[in-house]
Design a protein around this motif. Structure first.
Motif: not given
Lengths: 476, 377
Positions: A376-379, A393-411
């Motif tokens: 869900s991230m851009t190149p 982060r909001q956009r990525i979370a929405a795009g991947s069906g996850t929560r923003p905190s999970e995106v943060t965790q992965l990063l």
């Protein structure tokens, strides 16, 4: 039971990590362990020696495989050689123009001739034949009764009479021909290979009925003596194949290799249980893995090979060493992992995985999630995750069906891995490092992440992950 | 691996493989033997407490000894090959290699072999041994010592004493009982044979024929009957009939079959509840068995505490070296050896003979044709 060998290999794995070519001394070291494994599996000592030489010849000077480390590569050679030795020609049962097809069974006492005569009859029956059993074991008390009972249970007629075994065998074959039976299986008394009189007698039974197939019945639990036995029976009878019995136990079945080597005839059938239908054509690969005692490690070696494309390997290694480990690479690694099968299984197969990690629930779902997030991230974001702010982060979370905190965790996890990779590329560590590595995929260096493991245990090595020094447990 | 996994699913129905009892087959014996208990004979058995326990060799054991040695040497030729090649030179690496080879070819296993040779190296150094012949003698002495434990005679404790015979398939349990029954009969001890192998087709008939030969009584159940109850009945019968000894056959079972091993534990338990005493639980091991023999012993002793090993088929070219590991690791001694199919082909274990035979020239290499030797050398 496979633990011991896997453990022994771990030590060698550890020391050899980072070596680029197969040196003779490395090969010898691995072969010494293989020798132990083969002897533990009851492969005959003389056969082991011949085998070792063949593997050594293949190994020395062999080009190093990109996806395998030297130890894995030797194991692969050993495995291939085992299969080649055990397999080779397979037995193709053909039937003469003029029935019946005559089959003679011979072997030591207690190998399982009588039981397997009935099993073989059932097998022929399944092939659409009309077998008949001949009980020419008139020595062991009640052997004929046993055959009759077994025959009755599979509805196959049994011929026998209290007379000379040679006469019984001859009459049995005549009887079968008269009764229109197209396969005759002749059971004989168990005998010792060194009993000349009995071996001579067996030769005369064979001469009387001129069998189309002569099988030696060999107990899978047999030790070093399998060679002497097989030689003697082969000399007396000219065997066509071997029936390996009692393979449902935990014996490694090295006898199969010994006998095959000596007789040079295929192992035709294996008896895998007490039931009549637990009898099948022989599968060399299964016994090969079992003799070597590390089927799972072998599976892993093969999987790593299949999955890892060499081009990818080189590229990944180059980036890795330059510290340019991007989310794209991370994603690629994850996908490689997935291709290798369920993570949980994979963990179980690897030697040296610490128990905490084995137990950690690494679900394939989690990988799917990581995949979704990265996709869900851009190149631009993938190449430089630093640009990811709150709204991205909001956009990525929405795009991947996850929560923003999970995106943060992965990063956060990714940046740790990245830092680790940089350190790895920057300076080599570990005594095994003998020479500078140049963009080669097979760099085997213990990274800081590996030190989580107990001392003395090698770090988790996932071939598909190039030493796989992601701490998989932190992915949760 | 694959084999083991595949087997699991079939275990639960292991016993379902029973072929229907064939009532027309073989001599059928009454379940309750008709012999009357003989109160007088009961006392007469008592002075005989052991089989081979008699310290003074009687005129009877002498020829037996000679016969065993005879048979062993028949099987192996004189033990010239190995030692002869060793004695002609000093102790070098080749000597150690040959010793290692001899032990491994005898199925002693890498572990036992390494342990033996390490110890030998130390002692040889300490005692400044330079002659290979002395070295071989030292090794033999060490091995004999570790195999020779006191109390190798079978215990006759209990009234009746119960001897249970266990092992994997095809090792010679039934045959061993047959031979032992004959031997007991010769020494005037009346034995009841319990046909506890209710699984294999015609196993009870086989035991029945041995019973006829030796004049022992047979107690059997129907094919597929509960082996524990058959053996229990035999013990009760022996007790009532005043027979001092029950020899119980059991079905051959692979030690990896959990349900069958549980069945064995039950047999052992139930046998102990009868009027007698389970005096011996003997694991029968085929001399040709390789390293798996140790796994067998380990699992069998878990289910039914073993008191000894019967090493069968020692008249062949196999040497049965695995029993050294069994003795070393589990402390279970060999008590009897089987030397053929004849009714008299059973002898008390003699550590010295065993070790000598083990070092006789390795049959396997002796038998090899030159072309074959070349191929695998």
């Amino acid at each position: 039971m496979f633990d011991s060998l896997s453990n022994r290999f771990e030590g060698i794995f550890k020391r050899m990590r980072g070596l680029g070519t197969l040196r003779e001394s490395d090969v010898d070291e691995v072969l010494a362990e293989i020798r132990l494994a083969l002897l533990d599996a009851d492969v005959n000592l003389h056969v082991v020696r011949g085998f070792q030489d063949r593997v050594r010849q293949r190994c020395v000077g062999a080009e190093v495989h990109k996806a395998l480390n030297p130890v894995q590569q030797v194991i692969k050679f050993v495995h291939e050689e085992l299969i080649a030795t055990l397999g080779g020609e397979t037995l193709d049962v053909s039937h003469p123009a003029k029935p019946p097809t005559v089959v003679l069974l011979a072997g030591l006492q207690g190998a399982g001739k009588t039981t397997n005569a009935a099993k073989l009859a059932a097998w022929f029956k399944q092939q659409g034949r009309n077998p008949m059993l001949v009980g020419a074991d008139l020595q062991r008390p009640a052997a004929v009764e046993q055959l009759r009972t077994l025959g009755a249970s599979i509805e196959v007629p049994v011929f026998s009479e209290p007379a000379d075994p040679i006469a019984v065998a001859r009459k049995g074959v005549a009887e079968a021909a008269a009764a229109g039976r197209d396969v005759v299986i002749c059971d004989t008394a168990g005998r010792l290979a060194i009993d000349e009189e009995m071996m001579d007698h067996l030769g005369r039974i064979s001469a009387a009925i001129e069998p189309h197939y002569t099988f030696l019945v060999v107990d899978a639990m047999t030790g070093q003596d399998a060679v002497a036995t097989a030689e003697a029976f082969h000399a007396a009878l000219e065997l066509d194949g071997v029936i390996l019995t009692k393979v449902d136990g935990d014996a490694r079945g090295g006898a199969a290799l010994s006998v095959k080597e000596v007789v040079g005839r295929p192992i035709a059938f294996s008896s895998t249980g007490e039931k009549i239908d637990e009898f099948e054509l022989f599968h060399p690969d299964r016994v090969a893995s079992r003799i070597l005692g590390m089927g799972d490690v072998l599976t892993l070696v093969e999987k790593a090979e299949q999955v890892y494309e060499e081009a990818e390997a080189t590229e990944a290694a180059a980036k890795l060493l330059e510290g340019e480990f991007t989310l794209e690479d991370f994603l690629e690694q994850m996908r490689q992992l997935k291709k290798m099968g369920s993570l949980q299984n994979l963990m179980g197969m690897l030697p040296g995985v610490p128990p905490e990690l084995r137990k950690a629930e690494i679900t394939d779902d989690r990988i799917d999630q990581v995949e979704a997030i990265i996709c869900s991230m851009t190149p631009q974001e993938r190449a430089a995750p630093r640009v990811i702010d709150g709204s991205r982060r909001q956009r990525i979370a929405a795009g991947s069906g996850t929560r923003p905190s999970e995106v943060t965790q992965l990063l956060r996890q990714f940046s740790e891995v990245q830092r680790m990779m940089k350190r790895m590329g920057g300076k080599g560590s570990g005594p095994a490092r003998k020479k500078p590595r140049k963009g080669r995929k097979g760099s085997r260096v213990t990274p800081p992440g590996g030190r989580r493991n107990k001392p003395g245990k090698p770090a988790l090595t996932l071939p598909g992950l190039d030493d796989g020094q992601f701490d998989l447990s932190s992915l949760r | 691996m694959v084999f083991r996994r595949r087997r699991r699913s079939g275990e639960a129905v292991g016993a379902a493989n029973q072929s229907a009892p064939d009532s027309e087959v073989g001599p059928k014996r009454p379940h309750e033997p008709e012999t009357e208990p003989d109160p007088e004979s009961e006392g007469a058995y008592e002075p005989e407490t052991g089989l081979e326990g008699d310290p003074a060799p009687t005129s009877e054991t002498e020829p037996e000894r000679a016969r065993i040695r005879d048979r062993l040497s028949n099987a192996r030729g004189a033990f010239s090959g190995f030692v002869a090649s060793v004695v002609s030179r000093g102790i070098d690496d080749a000597v150690w290699e040959e010793l290692e080879e001899a032990l491994i070819l005898a199925d002693a296993g890498v572990g036992t072999t390494t342990a033996l040779l390490d110890r030998l190296k130390e002692e040889a150094k300490a005692e400044r041994i330079t002659d290979p012949e002395d070295l071989v003698a030292m090794l033999k002495a060490q091995m004999t010592q570790s195999l020779h434990v006191p109390g190798l005679e079978l215990s006759t404790e209990g009234n009746p004493a119960v001897w249970l015979f266990v092992g994997v398939n095809g090792v010679g349990k039934t045959t061993t009982i047959g031979k032992l029954a004959a031997r007991e009969a010769q020494s005037g001890r009346k034995a009841v044979l319990a046909a506890g192998d209710t699984f294999r087709a015609a196993a009870a008939e086989q035991l029945g024929q041995w019973a006829e030969r030796s004049g022992a009584e047979l107690v059997r159940g129907a094919e597929g009957a509960d082996p524990s109850s058959v053996i229990f009945d035999a013990i009760e019968h022996a007790s009532a009939a005043g027979a001092p000894l029950v020899m119980a056959d059991t079905a051959g079972r692979l030690h990896t079959r959990t349900n069958l091993m549980e069945e064995l534990a039950k047999i052992h338990r139930v046998a102990g509840k009868g009027p007698g005493t389970v005096a011996e639980v003997l694991l029968v091991i085929d001399a040709s068995t390789g390293q798996n023999g140790l796994a067998q012993a380990r699992r069998f002793t878990e289910s039914a505490e073993l008191t000894g090993v019967v090493l069968t088929k020692l008249d062949g070219s196999a040497k049965g070296g695995i029993v050294m590991a069994v003795q070393d690791e589990l402390g279970i001694p060999v008590k009897l050896v089987g030397l053929g199919e004849g009714i008299g082909d059973l002898a008390a274990f003699d550590a010295h003979e065993f070790v000598e035979a083990l070092f006789s020239s390795p049959v396997s290499s002796r038998r090899m044709t030159p072309s074959h030797r070349e191929r695998i050398a």
